[in-house]
Scaffold this motif. Structure first.
Motif, PDB file in Angstrom:
ATOM      1  N   ILE A   1      65.066  33.166  50.045  1.00 18.22           N
ATOM      2  CA  ILE A   1      64.816  32.784  51.342  1.00 18.22           C
ATOM      3  C   ILE A   1      64.677  34.100  52.513  1.00 18.22           C
ATOM      4  CG2 ILE A   1      66.058  31.395  53.271  1.00 18.22           C
ATOM      5  CD1 ILE A   1      65.241  29.931  50.835  1.00 18.22           C
ATOM      6  N   PHE A   2      65.490  34.712  52.383  1.00 15.66           N
ATOM      7  CA  PHE A   2      65.371  36.080  53.254  1.00 15.66           C
ATOM      8  C   PHE A   2      64.750  37.171  52.349  1.00 15.66           C
ATOM      9  CE2 PHE A   2      69.575  34.136  54.671  1.00 15.66           C
ATOM     10  CZ  PHE A   2      69.073  33.896  56.151  1.00 15.66           C
TER      11      PHE A   2
ATOM     12  N   PHE B   1      65.286  38.236  58.436  1.00 20.78           N
ATOM     13  CA  PHE B   1      63.900  38.019  58.229  1.00 20.78           C
ATOM     14  C   PHE B   1      63.544  37.148  57.100  1.00 20.78           C
ATOM     15  CE2 PHE B   1      64.327  42.633  59.296  1.00 20.78           C
ATOM     16  CZ  PHE B   1      64.087  42.654  60.757  1.00 20.78           C
ATOM     17  N   LEU B   2      62.846  36.116  57.517  1.00 21.58           N
ATOM     18  CA  LEU B   2      62.594  35.011  56.260  1.00 21.58           C
ATOM     19  C   LEU B   2      61.404  35.436  55.484  1.00 21.58           C
ATOM     20  CD1 LEU B   2      63.165  31.862  58.165  1.00 21.58           C
ATOM     21  CD2 LEU B   2      64.610  32.755  56.863  1.00 21.58           C
ATOM     22  N   ILE B   3      61.381  35.157  54.237  1.00 21.71           N
ATOM     23  CA  ILE B   3      60.221  35.217  53.304  1.00 21.71           C
ATOM     24  C   ILE B   3      58.998  34.035  53.855  1.00 21.71           C
ATOM     25  CG2 ILE B   3      59.391  34.549  50.827  1.00 21.71           C
ATOM     26  CD1 ILE B   3      61.729  36.088  49.952  1.00 21.71           C
ATOM     27  N   PRO B   4      57.808  34.509  53.964  1.00 19.17           N
ATOM     28  CA  PRO B   4      56.818  33.446  54.467  1.00 19.17           C
ATOM     29  C   PRO B   4      56.855  32.047  53.747  1.00 19.17           C
ATOM     30  CG  PRO B   4      55.698  35.515  54.084  1.00 19.17           C
ATOM     31  CD  PRO B   4      57.125  35.775  53.348  1.00 19.17           C
ATOM     32  N   GLY B   5      57.074  31.111  54.465  1.00 18.52           N
ATOM     33  CA  GLY B   5      57.047  29.774  53.868  1.00 18.52           C
ATOM     34  C   GLY B   5      58.427  29.366  53.731  1.00 18.52           C
ATOM     35  N   ALA B   6      59.487  29.972  53.756  1.00 26.52           N
ATOM     36  CA  ALA B   6      60.802  29.975  53.662  1.00 26.52           C
ATOM     37  C   ALA B   6      61.158  28.582  54.754  1.00 26.52           C
ATOM     38  CB  ALA B   6      61.760  30.879  53.541  1.00 26.52           C
TER      39      ALA B   6
END
Length: 192
Positions: A17-18, A102-107
């Protein structure tokens, strides 16, 4: 709408997620700067490798969480030839990491949609100070029922006791209703 196969989803935090790599880099640089120090990207990669090695040792049970908190910095300071107090460094680093959600793209979209059909929980081997900081300031908080941190529970993933605690706390004993999503074969998949 189809009924989901799993009703309860346990989702790993870091690198699922992060964006832990970005958070680690940012927090490490912030902490170094607070001590009047800096390092190259290559030197940071050495720290990142050391940190990962220490976390793998924790997963295996060969070091304690308290040892991990200072060992990773002791090893890096020795590599760099600098003298800093590792405990003090960790005491500044953990809250700095907590500011880096910071989130992973699309999370965000993934969790938003998933939370409409399942109960979603975050499970992590991270440290309480950094994980609660990132979670509490994150835009994903409304989609998550609870956050389970191994430091608070007293057992690290993949230990059965970690997952038993989560299941007992959630209150659903039928394990066929659960699925674990994560990036690590050793802590997430093995534990699940």
């Amino acid at each position: 709408m189809l009924k989901p196969k799993f009703e309860i989803v346990l989702v790993d935090a870091d690198e699922t997620i992060f964006d832990f790599q970005k958070a680690e880099y940012t927090a490490f640089k912030m902490t170094l700067n607070s001590f009047g120090k800096n390092c190259s990207d290559d030197d940071f990669r050495v720290y990142s490798d050391i940190n990962l090695k220490c976390w793998k040792e924790l997963e295996k049970g060969t070091i304690s969480r308290e040892t991990l908190k200072v060992k990773r910095f002791d090893m890096w300071f020795e590599y760099m030839g600098i003298e800093l107090d590792s405990k003090e460094f960790n005491d500044r680093y953990a809250p700095n990491l907590g500011k880096c959600g910071f989130l992973i793209p699309g999370a965000y979209e993934f969790l938003e949609n998933l939370s409409k059909i399942c109960d979603v929980y975050i499970i992590t081997n991270g440290l309480v100070a950094s994980q609660t900081g990132r979670f509490n300031s994150s835009i994903i908080k409304p989609f998550i029922k609870n956050l389970y941190i191994s430091e608070a529970i007293g057992f690290a993933k993949p230990k059965k006791e970690f997952f038993d605690f989560c299941i007992d706390d959630i209150g659903e004993s039928d394990r066929s209703k659960y699925i674990v999503l994560g990036d690590s074969l050793t802590s997430d998949m093995q534990g699940g």
